[in-house]
Design a protein around this motif. Structure first.
Motif, PDB file in Angstrom:
ATOM      1  N   PHE A 121     -64.990 116.032 -34.717  1.00  0.00           N
ATOM      2  CA  PHE A 121     -64.648 117.150 -33.837  1.00  0.00           C
ATOM      3  C   PHE A 121     -63.308 116.976 -33.118  1.00  0.00           C
ATOM      4  O   PHE A 121     -62.708 117.963 -32.686  1.00  0.00           O
ATOM      5  CB  PHE A 121     -65.751 117.339 -32.783  1.00  0.00           C
ATOM      6  N   TYR A 122     -62.874 115.731 -32.966  1.00  0.00           N
ATOM      7  CA  TYR A 122     -61.630 115.434 -32.248  1.00  0.00           C
ATOM      8  C   TYR A 122     -60.813 114.422 -33.054  1.00  0.00           C
ATOM      9  O   TYR A 122     -61.381 113.567 -33.740  1.00  0.00           O
ATOM     10  CB  TYR A 122     -61.927 114.796 -30.881  1.00  0.00           C
ATOM     11  N   PRO A 123     -59.487 114.473 -32.924  1.00  0.00           N
ATOM     12  CA  PRO A 123     -58.668 113.378 -33.469  1.00  0.00           C
ATOM     13  C   PRO A 123     -59.039 112.079 -32.761  1.00  0.00           C
ATOM     14  O   PRO A 123     -59.360 112.087 -31.560  1.00  0.00           O
ATOM     15  CB  PRO A 123     -57.241 113.797 -33.136  1.00  0.00           C
ATOM     16  N   LEU A 124     -58.995 110.969 -33.466  1.00  0.00           N
ATOM     17  CA  LEU A 124     -59.389 109.694 -32.862  1.00  0.00           C
ATOM     18  C   LEU A 124     -58.606 109.388 -31.587  1.00  0.00           C
ATOM     19  O   LEU A 124     -59.153 108.844 -30.628  1.00  0.00           O
ATOM     20  CB  LEU A 124     -59.208 108.553 -33.869  1.00  0.00           C
ATOM     21  N   GLU A 125     -57.333 109.746 -31.564  1.00  0.00           N
ATOM     22  CA  GLU A 125     -56.506 109.430 -30.397  1.00  0.00           C
ATOM     23  C   GLU A 125     -56.883 110.272 -29.175  1.00  0.00           C
ATOM     24  O   GLU A 125     -56.427 109.986 -28.057  1.00  0.00           O
ATOM     25  CB  GLU A 125     -55.014 109.601 -30.716  1.00  0.00           C
ATOM     26  N   GLN A 126     -57.728 111.281 -29.359  1.00  0.00           N
ATOM     27  CA  GLN A 126     -58.188 112.121 -28.242  1.00  0.00           C
ATOM     28  C   GLN A 126     -59.609 111.774 -27.803  1.00  0.00           C
ATOM     29  O   GLN A 126     -60.193 112.471 -26.978  1.00  0.00           O
ATOM     30  CB  GLN A 126     -58.107 113.602 -28.627  1.00  0.00           C
ATOM     31  N   ILE A 127     -60.159 110.698 -28.379  1.00  0.00           N
ATOM     32  CA  ILE A 127     -61.497 110.241 -28.018  1.00  0.00           C
ATOM     33  C   ILE A 127     -61.369 108.995 -27.153  1.00  0.00           C
ATOM     34  O   ILE A 127     -60.796 107.989 -27.586  1.00  0.00           O
ATOM     35  CB  ILE A 127     -62.338 109.922 -29.267  1.00  0.00           C
ATOM     36  N   GLU A 128     -61.873 109.060 -25.920  1.00  0.00           N
ATOM     37  CA  GLU A 128     -61.850 107.911 -25.017  1.00  0.00           C
ATOM     38  C   GLU A 128     -63.282 107.498 -24.715  1.00  0.00           C
ATOM     39  O   GLU A 128     -64.049 108.268 -24.143  1.00  0.00           O
ATOM     40  CB  GLU A 128     -61.125 108.245 -23.712  1.00  0.00           C
ATOM     41  N   GLN A 180     -59.646 101.432 -31.483  1.00  0.00           N
ATOM     42  CA  GLN A 180     -58.664 101.902 -30.503  1.00  0.00           C
ATOM     43  C   GLN A 180     -59.200 102.999 -29.586  1.00  0.00           C
ATOM     44  O   GLN A 180     -58.613 103.276 -28.545  1.00  0.00           O
ATOM     45  CB  GLN A 180     -57.405 102.373 -31.242  1.00  0.00           C
ATOM     46  N   CYS A 181     -60.318 103.603 -29.964  1.00  0.00           N
ATOM     47  CA  CYS A 181     -60.940 104.641 -29.114  1.00  0.00           C
ATOM     48  C   CYS A 181     -61.733 104.043 -27.953  1.00  0.00           C
ATOM     49  O   CYS A 181     -62.088 104.754 -27.009  1.00  0.00           O
ATOM     50  CB  CYS A 181     -61.929 105.486 -29.929  1.00  0.00           C
ATOM     51  N   ILE A 182     -62.032 102.746 -28.050  1.00  0.00           N
ATOM     52  CA  ILE A 182     -63.055 102.163 -27.181  1.00  0.00           C
ATOM     53  C   ILE A 182     -62.482 101.046 -26.321  1.00  0.00           C
ATOM     54  O   ILE A 182     -61.765 100.164 -26.807  1.00  0.00           O
ATOM     55  CB  ILE A 182     -64.224 101.619 -28.031  1.00  0.00           C
ATOM     56  N   THR A 183     -62.829 101.067 -25.038  1.00  0.00           N
ATOM     57  CA  THR A 183     -62.512  99.986 -24.115  1.00  0.00           C
ATOM     58  C   THR A 183     -63.810  99.317 -23.705  1.00  0.00           C
ATOM     59  O   THR A 183     -64.697  99.960 -23.126  1.00  0.00           O
ATOM     60  CB  THR A 183     -61.793 100.514 -22.860  1.00  0.00           C
ATOM     61  N   PHE A 184     -63.951  98.034 -24.021  1.00  0.00           N
ATOM     62  CA  PHE A 184     -65.145  97.274 -23.631  1.00  0.00           C
ATOM     63  C   PHE A 184     -64.860  96.533 -22.331  1.00  0.00           C
ATOM     64  O   PHE A 184     -63.807  95.915 -22.167  1.00  0.00           O
ATOM     65  CB  PHE A 184     -65.511  96.263 -24.724  1.00  0.00           C
TER      66      PHE A 184
END
Length: 259
Positions: A121-128, A180-184
């Motif tokens: 549904f979204y470009p990967l760079e727009q998924i946070e 790159q979408c994910i911050t742990f």
């Protein structure tokens, strides 16, 4: 054991920052006694001294206590609801980008699954996606993004092909583009500040171990962290009784909308 257990809880809170009063006592005692038995400790005082001086056993105990059970696309029917109903709802208010919190994310199976599904549904760079857990060991596993076949048994084939690479040992590695979408990060649901301005919070199969008072505190915090019309996704054994007290209403089974 009552006085001994009270003393253990106080000492353990000072050592770890983890308040065992917030967990259901019968379940917690059972888990502690089982772990003690493995290490041949006669009582809680001896066990506390063991975890205080042995960092490896302490870390293993924290991982054991926080009950890390996870897999990709766990409970597929609920993920189907997310895709067919929840995401189209979220798109109405967040057309270009999406901000998600995967709380108590364990070994990372859930946030990676979220990134895969939302990539339709979204470009990967727009998924946070903010993915948190209080257990540093499982977060280290999550950051590596390497999984056994059994972890991905429920994951649709299209996502396996697009985002996973199998090595010669049979393990699957998550693509860098997905990572790159994910911050742990480390996070304690009972003591730390919650992320804000969220479209979706996923907090599944963890609150069943908390007392009712602790649950109320967490639901209140989650509600405050959500945007209006944002959604909370809970586990298949969890139901929020009187959700309106927290500014939430049932949207679908296992999904609550911020009102």
């Amino acid at each position: 054991m009552l006085d001994e257990y009270e003393e253990f809880k106080k000492n353990f809170l000072l050592l770890s920052g983890l308040d065992l009063n917030c967990y259901k006592e019968t379940q917690m005692k059972r888990r502690i006694l089982s772990f003690m038995g493995r290490h041949q400790c006669e009582n809680l005082q001896a066990f506390f001294q063991l975890i205080k001086r042995n960092g490896d056993i302490y870390n293993t105990f924290i991982t054991y206590l926080t009950i890390n059970v996870s897999e990709f696309y766990r409970n597929p029917a609920q993920w189907k609801t997310l895709e067919d109903i929840i995401i189209p709802h979220l798109l109405k208010n967040s057309k270009k980008s999406i901000r998600i919190w995967s709380a108590a994310c364990s070994t990372g199976d859930e946030p990676y699954s979220l990134a895969m599904v939302f990539s339709d549904f979204y470009p990967l760079e727009q998924i946070e996606i903010i993915a948190t857990d209080m257990d540093k060991e499982v977060l280290d596993i999550a950051k590596k993004g390497c999984y056994h076949t059994k972890s991905i048994k429920s994951l649709p084939e299209k996502y396996r092909k697009k985002f996973l690479r199998q090595d010669t040992s049979g393990f699957y590695h998550v693509s860098d583009s997905l990572k790159q979408c994910i911050t742990f990060r480390e996070h304690n649901l009972l003591t730390d500040t919650y992320p804000g301005n969220l479209d979706l919070v996923v907090c599944r199969n963890v609150l069943i171990y908390f007392t009712e008072e602790a649950k109320d505190q967490i639901y209140k915090g989650i509600s405050q962290s959500l945007k209006k019309d944002g959604v909370l996704f809970v586990g298949s054994t969890e139901q929020i009784i009187g959700s309106d007290v927290f500014g939430l209403e049932t949207f679908q089974s296992f999904f609550y909308r911020k009102i």
